[in-house]
Design a protein around this motif. Structure first.
Motif: not given
Length: 253
Positions: A222-236
């Motif tokens: 779940a923690l890694i999934g939370f970090v992965d979600g950061m990338f969607d926002e940062m890429e945009a």
């Protein structure tokens, strides 16, 4: 019977102290830690060119420990050695670091599960104490304070797992994603608090402290999934010059 020869002793002038012995290994570690901290906080901007002498001036340490630390950070892919051009702080490639997150996920699942199985009373006591602190300070922790505690948590988990090889494998990954977190929380157009990441760390700590291996690995995922979600926002949304300072801002902004 012959007297045993006495070991020669260093003669010290009256009132003077014997010279302190320097531990070179500690200087190497101090150099690595200081540069690592500057990488995480982007004081050393991604993409920046500099020299060994620049790092000596920034850290206040000598050439030998800095040289050793740079070689280690180059092996960790955090610094690039450019022959005849000096050093470059590795630019952030979001696609590559998102791929590395998959590696971190698998390694973290292993080490956190192992920690939950092996944690002794002292390890569990430390984790429960850290859990209480995070709960008490959940809404007031600053990012520098959280990063300091996050390093402590990483150390606790690795100590509980009891396998030294894992530290050398995970340390550069932790640095890479701690820097991603620093940029995310400081430079996204909308300010994002720390409560989400703190809650995920609380779940990991509690599961290890109570020795629930399956719950610990689920909390890790779940923690890694939370970090992965950061990338969607940062890429945009993130300014590309924050990922590589050689990229010129649009319209000279």
């Amino acid at each position: 019977m012959a007297r045993r020869a006495q070991r020669p002793q260093l003669v010290v002038a009256e009132g003077a102290q014997a010279p302190k012995r320097r531990n070179r290994v500690n200087l190497f570690e101090i150099a690595y830690q200081r540069i690592e901290e500057m990488l995480v906080t982007c004081e050393l901007q991604p993409g920046r060119f500099l020299s060994l002498q620049d790092l000596q001036a920034l850290t206040g340490l000598g050439r030998t420990p800095i040289h050793h630390a740079v070689n280690q950070l180059a092996a960790d892919t955090l610094i690039i050695i450019r022959p005849r051009h000096g050093l470059q702080i590795a630019p952030i490639d979001l696609a590559r670091e998102r791929l590395l997150l998959r590696l971190r996920r698998d390694l973290e699942r292993f080490v956190i599960g192992l920690a939950a199985e092996r944690a002794g009373p002292s390890h569990r006591n430390q984790m429960l104490h850290m859990e209480r602190l995070l709960r008490e300070r959940r809404d007031t922790l600053t990012l520098p304070e959280f990063n300091t505690l996050d390093r402590r948590i990483d150390g606790m988990v690795l100590a509980a797992a009891g396998e030294p090889f894992l530290e050398h494998t995970l340390r550069p990954l932790h640095t890479i994603f701690r820097r991603i977190g620093f940029i995310y929380h400081n430079h996204m157009p909308r300010q994002i608090g720390l409560s989400g990441t703190i809650d995920h760390h609380l779940a990991v700590l509690n599961a290890i402290a109570t020795r629930h291996a399956e719950r610990a690995t689920a909390a890790s995922d779940a923690l890694i999934g939370f970090v992965d979600g950061m990338f969607d926002e940062m890429e945009a949304e993130i300014d590309p010059s924050l990922l590589d300072c050689s990229v010129e801002p649009l319209l000279g902004a």
